[in-house]
Design an enzyme around this catalytic site. Structure first.
Site, PDB file in Angstrom:
ATOM      1  N   ASP A 109      65.588  33.457  84.405  1.00  0.00           N
ATOM      2  CA  ASP A 109      66.855  33.651  84.794  1.00  0.00           C
ATOM      3  C   ASP A 109      67.129  32.347  85.861  1.00  0.00           C
ATOM      4  O   ASP A 109      66.697  32.441  86.933  1.00  0.00           O
ATOM      5  CB  ASP A 109      66.980  35.012  85.611  1.00  0.00           C
ATOM      6  CG  ASP A 109      68.268  35.480  85.823  1.00  0.00           C
ATOM      7  OD1 ASP A 109      69.318  34.699  85.911  1.00  0.00           O
ATOM      8  OD2 ASP A 109      68.675  36.614  85.853  1.00  0.00           O
ATOM      9  N   LYS A 122      70.693  40.477  91.221  1.00  0.00           N
ATOM     10  CA  LYS A 122      72.137  40.281  91.946  1.00  0.00           C
ATOM     11  C   LYS A 122      72.005  40.949  93.286  1.00  0.00           C
ATOM     12  O   LYS A 122      72.790  40.358  94.075  1.00  0.00           O
ATOM     13  CB  LYS A 122      72.892  40.934  91.064  1.00  0.00           C
ATOM     14  CG  LYS A 122      73.358  40.151  89.706  1.00  0.00           C
ATOM     15  CD  LYS A 122      74.201  41.062  89.123  1.00  0.00           C
ATOM     16  CE  LYS A 122      74.520  40.201  87.477  1.00  0.00           C
ATOM     17  NZ  LYS A 122      75.419  40.583  86.643  1.00  0.00           N
ATOM     18  N   ARG A 147      70.141  32.132  87.112  1.00  0.00           N
ATOM     19  CA  ARG A 147      71.404  32.373  88.140  1.00  0.00           C
ATOM     20  C   ARG A 147      71.208  32.320  89.500  1.00  0.00           C
ATOM     21  O   ARG A 147      69.991  32.729  89.885  1.00  0.00           O
ATOM     22  CB  ARG A 147      72.083  33.534  87.561  1.00  0.00           C
ATOM     23  CG  ARG A 147      72.420  33.487  86.066  1.00  0.00           C
ATOM     24  CD  ARG A 147      73.174  34.950  85.578  1.00  0.00           C
ATOM     25  NE  ARG A 147      71.972  35.894  85.423  1.00  0.00           N
ATOM     26  CZ  ARG A 147      72.146  36.962  84.938  1.00  0.00           C
ATOM     27  NH1 ARG A 147      73.395  37.637  84.622  1.00  0.00           N
ATOM     28  NH2 ARG A 147      70.953  37.825  84.949  1.00  0.00           N
ATOM     29  N   HIS A 166      64.341  13.645  99.355  1.00  0.00           N
ATOM     30  CA  HIS A 166      64.239  13.454 100.818  1.00  0.00           C
ATOM     31  C   HIS A 166      65.725  12.468 101.180  1.00  0.00           C
ATOM     32  O   HIS A 166      66.185  12.563 102.196  1.00  0.00           O
ATOM     33  CB  HIS A 166      63.058  12.590 101.393  1.00  0.00           C
ATOM     34  CG  HIS A 166      61.913  13.394 101.277  1.00  0.00           C
ATOM     35  ND1 HIS A 166      60.925  13.370 100.261  1.00  0.00           N
ATOM     36  CD2 HIS A 166      61.607  14.581 102.167  1.00  0.00           C
ATOM     37  CE1 HIS A 166      59.943  14.242 100.631  1.00  0.00           C
ATOM     38  NE2 HIS A 166      60.328  15.014 101.823  1.00  0.00           N
TER      39      HIS A 166
END
Length: 401
Positions: free
Chosen positions: A331, A359, A333, A145
């Site tokens: 993952d 992706k 990414r 916050h």
């Protein structure tokens, strides 16, 4: 409240700009609490009294690093043992206050903190306002916050400081969903999540800048190498460009995550090196296209952790299980930096060379127009076939074997 919808971030920013109080909640796996937030420039006695009356938590003053340095607000403790490393400074009162505790006097202190003419000697400590230093990079670095307050003030075009106050329920416990939603509806108060704010910033803030462009002759053909640096982390990336990408036509493109072992060492534990070679070859043959080479080693966990994951795989785990065992997601990414690199290169729409549905979704979320998916076709070997099958079964990768 099953039919509840969070506010748009744009509406929350506008409310902050107008001096109103909004509600912001963090993740369920963090504090899972809601805070009142307003800008420090609108730390009126009325707003502070509202927070004290309905929030009942500690009213704090999140500030930027620059303000903390300007006013010489030092950390409250030498060693921060807070569960979330909340960066409290010494508590302060402005010298024009008496006891400093009333809503009116806390208003004076908060507003003086963002006064252009304020100086360190204008404040005494300890006091009744509790500055918190936000991390540089805001909610994209720390999903608290504190950072949300400063980010919202900045996005509203105001001084980089605000007020925040935790909200307690009537029984003295922290208010959580759905009571927070009910409160927001009853008080007609904008209510957003920190995750929404993160997504907004990834889409609207300029988070990467281009540094240089140089010819890059390769064994596949001649490309132009465009170097980029992330504004917050300083992480470096490269775009290998073939031909003119700015003519409005769809571009053959790939996002390739760095893989030292596969790309440079020729490791057969993965298909990364083969995918890179296939993409470079295909773009060279087409005479136009781009590969973004992103520093996302090991699906975002880094080289050493990737090698640690290999150790676990050698003991019987698969690639997903190994990442999770090390404390990571399957993952790690994200693709908002890649999307901004495409935008800075003038790419409007792409045919994406990938077998990875994440992706595609990651780029679409950033507003990139993906007109087609072009598969990357590689031949598995005895060392990576099980790895590829796990990615196909557990991660949805689109292979034709």
């Amino acid at each position: 409240m099953t039919d509840f919808q969070f506010s748009k971030v744009e509406d929350a920013i506008e409310a902050i700009r107008q001096g109103k109080i909004i509600l912001v909640t963090d993740d369920e796996d963090r504090e899972n609490e809601g805070d009142f937030i307003c800008a420090a420039e609108f730390a009126t006695p009325e707003n502070i009294n509202f927070m004290a009356t309905y929030g009942k938590g500690l009213i704090c003053t999140p500030i930027s690093t620059e303000i903390a340095k300007k006013l010489n607000f030092h950390p409250m403790v030498a060693v921060n043992q807070d569960n979330h490393e909340t960066a409290f400074t010494v508590s302060v009162d402005h010298i024009d206050t008496g006891t400093g505790i009333s809503a009116f006097e806390r208003s004076i202190t908060a507003m003086k903190i963002v006064d252009d003419n304020a100086k360190a000697t204008d404040f005494r400590c300890p006091g009744h306002m509790f500055p918190l230093i936000a991390k540089d990079g805001g909610v994209l670095v720390r999903n608290g916050h504190t950072e949300a307050t400063v980010d919202l003030a900045r996005l509203a075009g105001l001084k980089h400081a605000g007020l925040c106050c935790e909200i307690m329920a009537d029984d003295g416990t922290m208010m959580t969903m759905p009571d927070l939603q009910k409160f927001a509806v009853e008080h007609n108060m904008p209510f957003i999540t920190i995750q929404q704010l993160q997504e907004y910033r990834r889409k609207h803030d300029s988070l990467v800048k281009q540094i240089s462009v140089v010819k890059m002759p390769t064994k596949y053909g001649e490309f132009m190498a465009h170097s980029f640096v992330e504004v917050i982390s300083g992480k470096e990336h490269v775009a290998l460009v073939k031909g003119d990408l700015t003519d409005g036509e769809q571009v053959l493109a790939r996002i390739h995550s760095e893989c030292l072992t596969g790309d440079a060492f020729g490791s057969q534990r993965c298909d990364c090196g083969q995918q890179f070679a296939a993409a470079m070859t295909q773009i060279e043959q087409e005479g136009r296209g781009v590969i973004l080479y992103l520093r996302q080693e090991g699906r975002g966990i880094g080289l050493i952790n990737k090698l640690r994951a290999y150790e676990l795989q050698d003991k019987g785990m698969d690639t997903v299980e190994a990442n999770v065992a090390l404390g990571f997601k399957e993952d790690e990414r994200e693709y908002y930096i890649g999307a901004q690199m495409f935008q800075q290169l003038g790419v409007k729409s792409i045919r994406l060379l990938t077998n990875n549905p994440a992706k595609i979704e990651g780029l679409k979320e950033q507003g990139l127009n993906i007109v087609a998916r072009e598969p990357i076709i590689v031949e598995p070997n005895k060392n990576d076939i099980d790895y590829l099958k796990v990615k196909q079964i557990k991660m949805g990768h689109m292979f034709n074997f």
